[in-house]
Design a protein around this motif. Structure first.
Motif, PDB file in Angstrom:
ATOM      1  N   ASP A   3       5.478  -3.029  -4.129  1.00  0.00           N
ATOM      2  CA  ASP A   3       6.065  -3.105  -5.462  1.00  0.00           C
ATOM      3  C   ASP A   3       5.818  -1.851  -6.293  1.00  0.00           C
ATOM      4  O   ASP A   3       6.369  -1.730  -7.384  1.00  0.00           O
ATOM      5  N   GLU A   4       5.023  -0.937  -5.791  1.00  0.00           N
ATOM      6  CA  GLU A   4       4.696   0.281  -6.527  1.00  0.00           C
ATOM      7  C   GLU A   4       5.958   1.122  -6.707  1.00  0.00           C
ATOM      8  O   GLU A   4       6.677   1.385  -5.751  1.00  0.00           O
ATOM      9  N   THR A   5       6.253   1.509  -7.947  1.00  0.00           N
ATOM     10  CA  THR A   5       7.472   2.274  -8.235  1.00  0.00           C
ATOM     11  C   THR A   5       7.239   3.779  -8.212  1.00  0.00           C
ATOM     12  O   THR A   5       8.194   4.540  -8.213  1.00  0.00           O
ATOM     13  N   SER A  10       2.100   5.103  -4.189  1.00  0.00           N
ATOM     14  CA  SER A  10       2.326   4.472  -2.872  1.00  0.00           C
ATOM     15  C   SER A  10       1.760   5.336  -1.757  1.00  0.00           C
ATOM     16  O   SER A  10       1.153   4.821  -0.817  1.00  0.00           O
TER      17      SER A  10
END
Length: 157
Positions: A3-5, A10
């Motif tokens: 879910d890391e944008t 990430s």
């Protein structure tokens, strides 16, 4: 992590910490796998791919930290957030550790089991040293790298 944008965050969680720890695991398997095909194909073959991923993540983050030193704080926050989110999984899974011990021992004989336990302990320490080394290369000082390294999860991430 999925879910890391932010790609940098990430990359830190996956490449630097996760895949970096897997490099140690693959080397361990290369040394101790019970048969030649596992040593050659599974461990040695996968190591090159993992090493490239780790090298990319470390190089990418090192470059960006040089350009923006404040990124270090965001990276540390991402590690801490991931740990807090997965706190119930902190530390090494006992079943995984026991499996590694038995794999290295190759036997249920007490003296072999003790030797396997010692070698698995060396693996865990090696993973920690590798995480610290990569965190320091990116730009964390030793006082920050050590506690961040300790925030790993049960799946070596």
């Amino acid at each position: 992590m999925i879910d890391e944008t932010d790609f940098a965050l990430s990359a830190m969680l996956l490449s630097v910490l996760g895949e970096g720890s897997f490099l140690s695991l693959l080397q361990f398997l290369h040394q101790h796998a019970p048969d030649p095909s596992d040593r050659r194909d599974s461990a040695a073959g996968c190591s090159g791919d993992e090493a490239r991923h780790v090298a990319f993540g470390v190089a990418h983050l090192t470059k960006h930290v040089r350009e923006d030193p404040a990124l270090l704080e965001h990276l540390a926050e991402a590690i801490e957030h991931r740990h807090d989110t997965l706190a119930h999984t902190a530390g090494l899974n006992e079943e995984v550790f026991d499996s590694l011990v038995l794999l290295v021992a190759g036997s249920w004989q007490p003296e072999m089991f003790r030797a396997g336990w010692g070698k698995a302990q060396i693996l865990i320490a090696d993973m920690g040293r590798g995480r610290v080394r990569r965190l320091r290369k990116i730009g964390f000082d030793g006082q920050k790298a050590q506690p961040l390294s300790a925030l790993h999860t049960r799946n070596f991430m």
